[in-house]
Design a protein around this motif. Structure first.
Motif, PDB file in Angstrom:
ATOM      1  N   GLN A 224       0.830  -1.119  -0.005  1.00 27.99           N
ATOM      2  CA  GLN A 224       0.226   0.069   0.123  1.00 27.99           C
ATOM      3  C   GLN A 224       0.918   1.093  -0.089  1.00 27.99           C
ATOM      4  O   GLN A 224       2.018   1.091   0.443  1.00 27.99           O
ATOM      5  CB  GLN A 224      -1.031  -0.063   1.295  1.00 27.99           C
TER       6      GLN A 224
ATOM      7  N   LYS B   8       5.260   4.775  -4.007  1.00 24.54           N
ATOM      8  CA  LYS B   8       5.456   5.410  -5.438  1.00 24.54           C
ATOM      9  C   LYS B   8       6.640   5.136  -5.941  1.00 24.54           C
ATOM     10  O   LYS B   8       7.663   4.507  -5.677  1.00 24.54           O
ATOM     11  CB  LYS B   8       5.599   6.689  -5.044  1.00 24.54           C
TER      12      LYS B   8
ATOM     13  N   GLY C 114      -3.394   1.991  -3.515  1.00 28.97           N
ATOM     14  CA  GLY C 114      -2.653   3.286  -3.363  1.00 28.97           C
ATOM     15  C   GLY C 114      -1.276   3.474  -3.755  1.00 28.97           C
ATOM     16  O   GLY C 114      -0.462   3.927  -3.322  1.00 28.97           O
ATOM     17  N   LEU C 115      -0.962   2.908  -4.961  1.00 28.67           N
ATOM     18  CA  LEU C 115       0.237   2.952  -5.569  1.00 28.67           C
ATOM     19  C   LEU C 115       0.189   4.026  -6.620  1.00 28.67           C
ATOM     20  O   LEU C 115      -0.454   4.211  -7.546  1.00 28.67           O
ATOM     21  CB  LEU C 115       0.567   1.555  -6.289  1.00 28.67           C
ATOM     22  N   LEU C 116       1.443   4.788  -6.697  1.00 28.77           N
ATOM     23  CA  LEU C 116       1.565   5.928  -7.684  1.00 28.77           C
ATOM     24  C   LEU C 116       2.568   5.752  -8.440  1.00 28.77           C
ATOM     25  O   LEU C 116       3.744   5.570  -8.032  1.00 28.77           O
ATOM     26  CB  LEU C 116       1.612   7.211  -6.739  1.00 28.77           C
TER      27      LEU C 116
ATOM     28  N   VAL D 208      -4.803  -5.092  -8.443  1.00 35.38           N
ATOM     29  CA  VAL D 208      -4.492  -3.799  -7.852  1.00 35.38           C
ATOM     30  C   VAL D 208      -5.609  -2.708  -7.915  1.00 35.38           C
ATOM     31  O   VAL D 208      -6.688  -2.904  -8.582  1.00 35.38           O
ATOM     32  CB  VAL D 208      -3.291  -2.998  -8.581  1.00 35.38           C
TER      33      VAL D 208
ATOM     34  N   ARG E   9      -7.182   1.278  -6.570  1.00 34.48           N
ATOM     35  CA  ARG E   9      -7.194   2.662  -6.354  1.00 34.48           C
ATOM     36  C   ARG E   9      -5.738   3.268  -6.319  1.00 34.48           C
ATOM     37  O   ARG E   9      -5.196   3.695  -5.613  1.00 34.48           O
ATOM     38  CB  ARG E   9      -7.810   3.020  -4.720  1.00 34.48           C
ATOM     39  N   SER E  10      -5.299   3.029  -7.535  1.00 29.31           N
ATOM     40  CA  SER E  10      -3.969   3.443  -7.777  1.00 29.31           C
ATOM     41  C   SER E  10      -3.958   4.287  -8.964  1.00 29.31           C
ATOM     42  O   SER E  10      -4.795   4.175  -9.756  1.00 29.31           O
ATOM     43  CB  SER E  10      -3.133   1.916  -7.997  1.00 29.31           C
ATOM     44  N   SER E  11      -2.609   4.844  -9.325  1.00 30.36           N
ATOM     45  CA  SER E  11      -2.684   5.749 -10.321  1.00 30.36           C
ATOM     46  C   SER E  11      -1.486   5.812 -11.136  1.00 30.36           C
ATOM     47  O   SER E  11      -0.375   5.331 -10.695  1.00 30.36           O
ATOM     48  CB  SER E  11      -2.711   7.334  -9.837  1.00 30.36           C
TER      49      SER E  11
ATOM     50  N   ASN F 179      -8.736   2.097 -10.663  1.00 31.99           N
ATOM     51  CA  ASN F 179      -7.494   2.724 -10.854  1.00 31.99           C
ATOM     52  C   ASN F 179      -7.453   3.599 -12.072  1.00 31.99           C
ATOM     53  O   ASN F 179      -8.480   3.907 -12.915  1.00 31.99           O
ATOM     54  CB  ASN F 179      -6.568   1.593 -11.235  1.00 31.99           C
TER      55      ASN F 179
END
Length: 453
Positions: free
Chosen positions: A223, A226, A248-250, A269, A271-273, A296
């Motif tokens: 979690q 980045k 929550g990976l950026l 994965v 809710r990551s961007s 995502n």
């Protein structure tokens, strides 16, 4: 007042760092543990230490094992240079080159996992600790980890230096950890650059990780981490960035080179961007969302898929055909918004023959939102096909800049497969370029300019 928590591998009394830096660093870690024994003394107790690696070539024949927090291992330069270019150049030219090998603070990995052994046996740096709390705040900064050579993969190519396999890993983190930093590093000619399990608040920033079988693999779960501002590119068999069961990976501001099996591959994965990156690939499947990828964001990236221009590597690919999609999505409620996607190839090189290449492929899932993507699909400029390959750099730059003359390539801009429903596609392709079932998906075509007469 002197500080006894700062070490120099060339000044330590145990071992020879040039013949086995692993023995030296392990001895230093043992010294830190023997001195820092109090967990709570005057509101402190175990401050950790810095281990400095001056510029030089340091062989590693003993794996470094890290099981303490607050340790920083730092060098004086990432020292990357392309080994692939050298190994694909005639050996009789090497004596005239200014440099042959990577430099800076360079660790030469002389260990490898043998067939049947656990993967981590071939890691230069192995981090593992059980119990509470998790190992925390370990930093790797400013040095080079060099796997030296790849080996024959047994597939009949007789081309070992282009196999991307050798059983070697740069950094392998096996247990849960918190707030690790990998910054300013160079990784080259390793089967696995960085492999991390169960990461939390991890920062992989400003590194040069290239010509490795795989670059960054986040396995297990994790979690709030980045991967930012790196220059990276894996081999045709492996991942440039892989993340598994992560939230929550950026992934931002990276420049991803070609030849990786994928640029980014997500599995489970959420809710990551993936934002503001430049991706370049010679194969389909640049961004892949595997099973159970949810909520995502893929936005404001530039993706270029074209053909390998350099003859030594033209015989290799990732095994995917052009109907797979440049972006390949499985999962629910993902957003693909405002990306620029360029497909530049020529019909003889499209697979299967006669297929219409797919740019964005929504394979399964509901509630996905694809909007405002600019897709430019063209056939190769003629001079790219006839490029002089004497120089890898010249050939690749020439291919990137070859934009005229060009003609339109017929593609499927967005394909929503029958297994996907309740998705929205807006302004990402004309009526003829988007294929979906309008009875179960929402669609608005990109307006087409009037034809000139």
């Amino acid at each position: 007042m002197t500080c006894n928590n700062h070490y120099d591998v060339t000044q330590w009394h145990t071992g020879n760092p040039y013949s086995d830096i692993g023995e030296v660093i392990n001895s230093i870690i043992a010294d830190i543990k023997s001195r820092q024994t109090q967990t709570d003394s005057n509101s402190g107790g175990k401050p950790g230490a810095v281990i400095a690696i001056p510029p030089g070539d340091y062989h590693l024949t003993s794996q470094v094992v890290i099981d303490i927090s607050y340790l920083k291992i730092m060098g004086a330069g990432h020292g990357f240079t392309s080994s692939s270019i050298r190994f694909n150049a005639p050996e009789n030219e090497w004596p005239n080159w200014h440099e042959i090998w990577p430099g800076g603070s360079r660790i030469l990995v002389d260990i490898a996992a043998r067939n049947g052994e656990e993967e981590h046996r071939g890691a230069a740096f192995y981090v593992a600790r059980s119990g509470e709390p998790r190992v925390s705040s370990v930093e790797f900064s400013g040095f080079c980890i060099d796997g030296l050579h790849f080996v024959d993969d047994g597939l009949g190519h007789n081309d070992p230096e282009n196999s991307y396999v050798n059983g070697k890993t740069g950094i392998y983190i096996a247990t849960a950890q918190d707030s690790f930093r990998i910054t300013g590093m160079g990784f080259v000619y390793l089967e696995h650059g960085v492999t991390i399990y169960n990461a939390d608040a991890l920062s992989v920033h400003d590194n040069f990780i290239a010509e490795c079988g795989n670059c960054v693999e986040l396995r297990g779960a994790g979690q709030a981490s980045k991967i930012t501002d790196n220059l990276m590119g894996a081999g045709y068999k492996g991942y440039t960035i892989y993340a598994q069961n992560f939230g929550g990976l950026l992934i931002a501001a990276n420049n991803i080179f070609p030849r990786g099996k994928s640029s980014v591959h997500f599995s489970g994965v959420a809710r990551s961007s993936i934002t503001g990156n430049r991706f370049h690939s010679f194969y389909p499947g640049m961004v892949i969302f595997g099973e159970n990828c949810t909520e995502n964001l893929i936005s404001a990236n530039h993706l270029l898929r074209d053909r390998e221009p350099w003859p030594p590597m033209q015989g290799y690919d990732n095994g995917l055909d052009d109907t797979f999609g440049i972006i390949h999505l499985n999962g629910d409620s993902n957003s693909v918004i405002g990306n620029h996607i360029s497909e530049s190839t020529d019909t003889p090189f499209i697979t299967p023959p006669g297929a219409r290449p797919v740019i964005i492929h929504v394979v399964t899932g509901r509630g996905n939102y694809v909007a405002g993507n600019h897709i430019v699909a063209t056939r190769d400029a003629a001079d790219v096909q006839n490029a002089d390959a004497a120089s890898c750099f010249t050939t690749q730059v020439g291919a990137l800049l070859a934009t005229d003359p060009r003609t339109a390539l017929d593609v499927t801009a967005v394909l929503v497969a029958p297994a996907a429903s309740q998705n929205t596609v807006l302004d990402s392709g004309s009526e003829s370029q988007v294929i979906l079932d309008k009875s179960v998906n929402a669609f608005r075509a990109t307006p087409e300019p009037a034809q000139a007469f």
